[in-house]
Design an enzyme around this catalytic site. Structure first.
Site, mmCIF file in Angstrom:
data_model
loop_
_atom_site.group_PDB
_atom_site.id
_atom_site.type_symbol
_atom_site.label_atom_id
_atom_site.label_comp_id
_atom_site.label_asym_id
_atom_site.label_seq_id
_atom_site.Cartn_x
_atom_site.Cartn_y
_atom_site.Cartn_z
ATOM 1 N N GLU A 1 35.936 34.317 36.172
ATOM 2 C CA GLU A 1 35.823 33.270 37.201
ATOM 3 C C GLU A 1 34.381 32.980 37.601
ATOM 4 O O GLU A 1 34.015 31.837 37.889
ATOM 5 C CB GLU A 1 36.602 33.672 38.464
ATOM 6 C CG GLU A 1 38.109 33.591 38.334
ATOM 7 C CD GLU A 1 38.753 34.868 37.814
ATOM 8 O OE1 GLU A 1 38.068 35.683 37.176
ATOM 9 O OE2 GLU A 1 39.966 35.036 38.036
ATOM 10 N N GLU B 1 44.695 39.223 36.627
ATOM 11 C CA GLU B 1 44.998 39.722 37.977
ATOM 12 C C GLU B 1 46.492 40.027 38.129
ATOM 13 O O GLU B 1 46.867 40.954 38.834
ATOM 14 C CB GLU B 1 44.540 38.699 39.023
ATOM 15 C CG GLU B 1 43.017 38.627 39.074
ATOM 16 C CD GLU B 1 42.519 37.618 40.080
ATOM 17 O OE1 GLU B 1 42.680 36.420 39.822
ATOM 18 O OE2 GLU B 1 41.993 38.026 41.124
#
Ligand code: NAI
Length: 716
Positions: free
Chosen positions: A139, A117
Site C-alpha cells: 500500500e 491482511e
C-alpha cells in the site's frame, strides 16, 4: 450470487471461497463487504456445527486488495463515513478471528495488500509452492497504509523491527522468503496438499486464538516501552525522514500506527490504524501516487498509447548495432525475454565484450541463487556476438546504439536495413538527434522509429518511443509491443530535439546550476533538490552526465536552431558550465572533478572552491528554501506543459509516467503534470508568473497553461 461461497463439509470443516462475481480478481469493495456482513453472522450462528474454517479463493490470485476505484474517490468530506465503513469491515474480520475455531488461509495465488491482511487475520497461513506468487503489503507505494489490520497484526506476529520494511517499503515476498520471514506458516505442493494441510491444522488445533488474544501476550522483539526497543524507536522517525525527506506521509503514518497501536490492545490499535488510513486516503499525496502509479500506469500498460487495429506482434530475432554501454544493456534485456539477439560491433572483440556484460549480470543472479546455470547458458546462447552485418539476416527488428553521430548512424542504417525481414523495423537509440532527420538514411522511413532507452538499461523501466514524421502507426504499434515484450514501460512522444525526457531533464540541471551562478550555496541547492523529492541534487546529476556532454548537446542544438533561422537564447547556466569546464577543467564525475571532488578513497564532497568562485554570502543567507524547491519542480512542469502544447507529448499519462520513470521527477507529485493539477492549475500559473518576475522569463506560463487556468480545468 454472494461473493463468498459457504460450503460446510460433512467433516464439519467450513470452506469460505471468495469468488467475486463479474471480477477477475477479488477486491475489498461493496460486494465483498456485503458478502462478509452476510457470511460472518451465519458462521457465528452455526459454530456448533463447525470444527474449523478454511478461507480460500476461486480466482487465479487469492485476493487483490483494497478497491482502488473506491478509495480514489473518497474525499475529506467522506472521511467519517469512510472510517465507519472500514471499522465495520474490520469488525467482521475480527469476529471470525475471535470465534474460537481455527481459521486457516489457503492461499492459492498472490495475496497483496487487503488480500494479505485477510490472511493475517487467520490463525494459520498456507501458500501454494509457486514462485510466481507474491505476498505482502505494498500500500505504501501508492501513498496508503494497510488499513485492514496489517499495521497491527504484522508487528504482533513478527515484531516491530521485522515488520517495518514490509510495512514501510511495501516489500513483496515469494512463498519461500515469506516463510523465512515468518509471515506465512507452511508451503503446500499442490492445491490438494494445501487443503489437506489446512485440515490437519484444524484437527490439531480445535480451539484457536491469535497469540495477541492470549493472556500475557508479549510483542516479539519487545514492546515500544522495552528499553532496547525504546532506544531504537527514538531514532527511527529521524532515519525515516532522512529517506522520505518529509515528502511521503504514508511511511510516517505507518510507523505511527504500528508503534502507537503496539502500546494499546488490538482493538484500539485497529482504531488508531483506521484514523491514519482515512487521513492518507483523503490526502493529496495518495491521490497523486494512486492516480499515476495505478490508474495511469495501468492505462499505459493496457496499450492506451498504442494505435489500435494492428495485430499484436511477438518479436523473435532482434539485431543490436553497437555493443557499448547501451547496446550491451539492450541485448541483455532482449535475450532474457526469450528473443534471439545479434549483437554487432566493429570487431568481434568489441561485440564479445558487449556480450560479457550479460554474462556478468547473469552470473550474479546465479551466485545469489536467483537463476540456474542452465538458464544462464540458455540466455547467453541466444546472444550472437559478431562483427558481420550478414548475421543480421532475418531480424524482425534492428536497434542501433552506435556513437551519437548522424553520419555513422546513416551508414549502419543503410547496411542493416536490407537484412531485415519484410516489413521489419529499424529503431535508433539516439538520445538527441531528431528521428525524422535520421530516417532520411532509411529506404523505408515509415518503418523507422526511435527507441530511447535509459541507462543502465537492465534497471531502467522506461523506454521513450519517438515517432518520426513518416513513422507509420503500424510501426509504432509494433515497437510498443517490443517494449512490452522486454517487460518495460513505453511512453510515446513525437519528434523534437531532446524529445520529452531529455528536454525536461535539461531544465532541471540548468536551474540548479543557474542558482549557483546567482550566489546560492551549492549545499543549499543540492538539499533543495532532495527536499523537493528529486532522487539526487542537480549538481550531482550534472557531474554524472558530465558537463562536457552538456556543452556538446548545447552547441549542436544552437547550430540547429540557427540553421533553422532562429536565434539562440542562452540559459544563465551556460556561462557557469563553461567556466567550470574551460577555466577550471572540471568536467564531471568520469573526469574525477566536477561540482564535486571524487577522492580515490572515501566519499565525494562539494568542491570547496565553489564557495570562493560563486557563493554570495548575503544571497546565500537570504535565500528562501521554498523558492529553490519550487524553481526545481516548476521549471520541469512548465517544460512538460510546453511539450504538451507543442504536441511532443501526446497524453498526460505519458507525461506523468515519463517524467518519473525517465527523469526521477519527484514521485510524490504523481508526475510533472499531476504536480500542476494538484497545486491547482490557476494557483500554479500565478506562482509561475511570480517566479518569472523574480528569476527570469523561462518561468513564464505557456499559453496552454493560461488556457487551462482560465477555465480552472485540470489536465487530463
Ligand atoms: P558507447 O560509446 O558505449 O558504444 C557505442 C558502440 O558502438 C561502441 O562499442 C562502438 O564500437 C560501436 N560502433 C561504432 N561504430 C559501429 C558500427 N559501424 N557498427 C557497429 N557498432 C559500432 O555509446 P553508448 O553510451 O552505448 O551510446 C550509444 C547510443 O545510445 C548513442 O546514440 C547515445 O546517444 C545513445 N544513448 C546513450 C545513453 C547513455 O546514457 N549513454 C542513454 C540513451 C541513449
Amino acid at each position: 450470487m454472494s461473493a463468498i461461497r459457504y460450503e460446510l463439509g460433512s467433516d464439519k470443516v467450513l470452506t469460505l471461497t471468495i469468488d467475486m462475481p463479474g471480477q477477475s480478481a477479488n477486491t475489498m469493495n461493496k460486494a465483498f463487504r456485503e458478502a462478509l456482513d452476510e457470511t460472518v453472522p451465519k458462521v457465528l450462528g452455526d459454530l456448533e456445527n463447525i470444527r474449523g474454517i478454511i478461507v480460500t479463493s476461486a480466482k487465479k490470485t487469492f485476493f487483490a486488495g483494497g478497491d482502488l476505484n473506491e478509495i480514489f474517490k473518497v474525499t475529506r468530506d467522506d472521511a467519517q463515513a469512510f472510517e465507519d465503513m472500514v471499522n465495520a469491515m474490520k469488525a467482521q474480520m475480527r469476529a471470525l478471528e475471535t470465534c474460537g475455531k481455527p481459521v486457516v488461509a489457503a492461499i492459492n495465488g498472490a495475496a497483496l495488500g487487503g488480500g494479505f491482511e485477510i490472511a493475517l487475520a487467520c490463525h494459520h497461513r498456507i501458500v501454494l509452492n509457486n514462485n510466481s506468487i507474491q505476498l505482502g503489503l505494498p500500500e505504501v507505494t501508492l501513498g496508503l497504509l494497510p488499513g485492514g489490520g496489517g499495521t497491527q497484526r504484522l508487528p504482533r506476529m513478527i515484531g516491530l523491527e521485522a515488520a517495518f520494511p514490509l510495512l514501510m517499503e511495501g516489500k513483496k515476498l515469494r512463498p519461500a522468503a515469506a516463510l523465512k520471514a515468518g509471515i506465512i506458516d507452511e508451503i503446500a505442493d499442490s492445491p490438494e496438499d494445501m487443503m489437506a494441510k489446512a485440515r490437519a491444522f484444524i484437527d490439531a488445533n480445535p480451539n484457536c486464538q491469535q497469540p495477541w488474544d492470549k493472556k500475557g501476550f508479549k510483542l516479539p522483539g519487545g514492546a515500544p516501552h522495552h528499553p532496547a526497543m525504546a532506544q531504537k524507536l527514538a531514532i527511527a522517525p529521524a532515519m525515516l525522514k532522512q529517506k522520505t525527506k518529509g515528502c511521503y506521509p504514508a511511511p510516517e503514518r505507518i510507523m505511527a500506527a504500528a508503534v502507537e497501536g503496539a502500546q494499546v490492545d488490538f482493538d484500539n490499535g485497529s482504531l488508531i490504524e483506521t484514523r491514519y488510513f482515512a487521513e492518507l486516503v483523503t490526502g493529496q499525496v495518495s491521490k497523486n501516487m494512486t492516480g499515476t502509479f495505478w490508474f495511469q500506469l495501468n492505462d499505459i500498460n493496457a496499450g492506451g498509447s498504442r494505435p489500435s487495429g494492428v495485430e499484436k506482434e511477438t518479436f523473435k530475432k532482434v539485431g543490436v548495432l553497437g555493443a557499448g554501454m547501451m547496446g550491451a544493456g539492450i541485448a541483455y534485456s532482449t535475450a532474457t525475454r526469450g528473443m534471439e539477439v545479434v549483437l554487432k560491433d566493429v570487431s568481434a572483440e568489441s561485440a564479445e565484450k558487449g556480450k560479457s556484460y550479460s554474462e556478468n549480470l547473469l552470473a550474479t543472479k546465479v551466485s545469489r541463487g536467483h537463476m540456474t546455470e542452465e538458464k544462464k547458458a540458455e540466455i547467453l546462447g541466444r546472444i550472437k556476438a559478431t562483427d558481420s552485418a550478414a548475421d543480421l539476416e532475418g531480424c524482425d527488428l534492428v536497434i542501433e546504439a552506435v556513437f551519437e553521430d548522424s553520419d555513422l548512424k546513416a551508414k549502419v542504417t543503410a547496411e542493416a536495413e536490407p537484412k531485415l525481414v519484410d516489413n521489419g523495423i529499424f529503431a535508433s537509440n539516439t538520445s538527441t538527434i531528431p528521428i525524422t532527420q535520421l530516417a532520411n538514411a532509411s529506404a523505408k522511413p515509415e518503418n523507422f522509429i526511435g527507441l530511447h532507452f535509459f541507462s543502465p538499461v537492465d534497471k531502467m523501466q522506461l523506454v521513450e518511443i519517438i515517432v518520426g514524421e513518416k513513422t507509420s502507426d503500424e510501426t509504432l504499434a509494433r515497437a510498443f509491443d517490443y517494449v512490452q515484450q522486454i517487460g518495460k514501460t513505453p511512453v510515446v512522444v513525437n519528434d523534437s530535439r531532446g524529445f520529452f525526457t531529455s528536454r525536461v531533464f535539461g531544465t532541471f540541471v540548468n536551474e540548479g546550476i543557474c542558482m549557483l551562478g546567482e550566489g546560492i550555496h551549492p549545499a543549499s541547492i543540492e538539499n533543495a533538490g532532495l527536499l523537493a523529492g528529486m532522487p539526487v541534487g542537480p549538481l550531482t546529476i550534472s557531474d554524472e552526465v558530465s558537463m562536457t556532454l552538456m556543452q556538446l548537446v548545447r552547441s549542436q542544438s544552437k547550430k540547429d536552431v540557427e540553421a533553422a533561422g532562429g536565434t539562440w537564447n542562452p540559459h544563465p547556466a551556460e556561462a557557469i558550465i563553461d567556466q567550470m569546464v574551460n577555466e577550471h577543467g572540471r568536467k564531471g564525475k568520469a573526469a574525477g572533478a566536477g561540482f564535486y571532488e571524487y577522492p580515490a578513497k572515501g566519499k565525494k564532497y562539494l568542491w570547496p572552491e565553489l564557495e570562493t568562485l560563486f557563493v554570495d554570502n548575503e544571497k546565500a543567507r537570504d535565500v528562501k528554501l521554498q523558492d529553490l524547491k519550487d524553481r526545481i519542480l516548476f521549471i520541469q512542469a512548465i517544460e512538460t506543459v510546453r511539450c504538451l502544447e507543442e504536441g511532443v507529448l501526446r497524453t498526460v499519462e505519458d507525461a506523468n509516467i515519463g517524467s518519473i520513470f525517465g527523469i526521477g521527477y519527484a514521485p510524490w507529485t504523481g508526475g510533472a503534470i499531476q504536480f500542476v493539477n494538484q497545486y491547482g492549475v490557476r494557483a500554479f500559473t500565478e506562482r509561475a508568473q511570480e517566479l518569472a518576475n523574480i528569476y527570469g522569463e523561462r518561468f513564464t506560463p505557456p499559453a496552454l497553461l493560461l488556457e487551462y487556468a482560465e477555465q480552472e480545468k485540470p489536465f487530463t
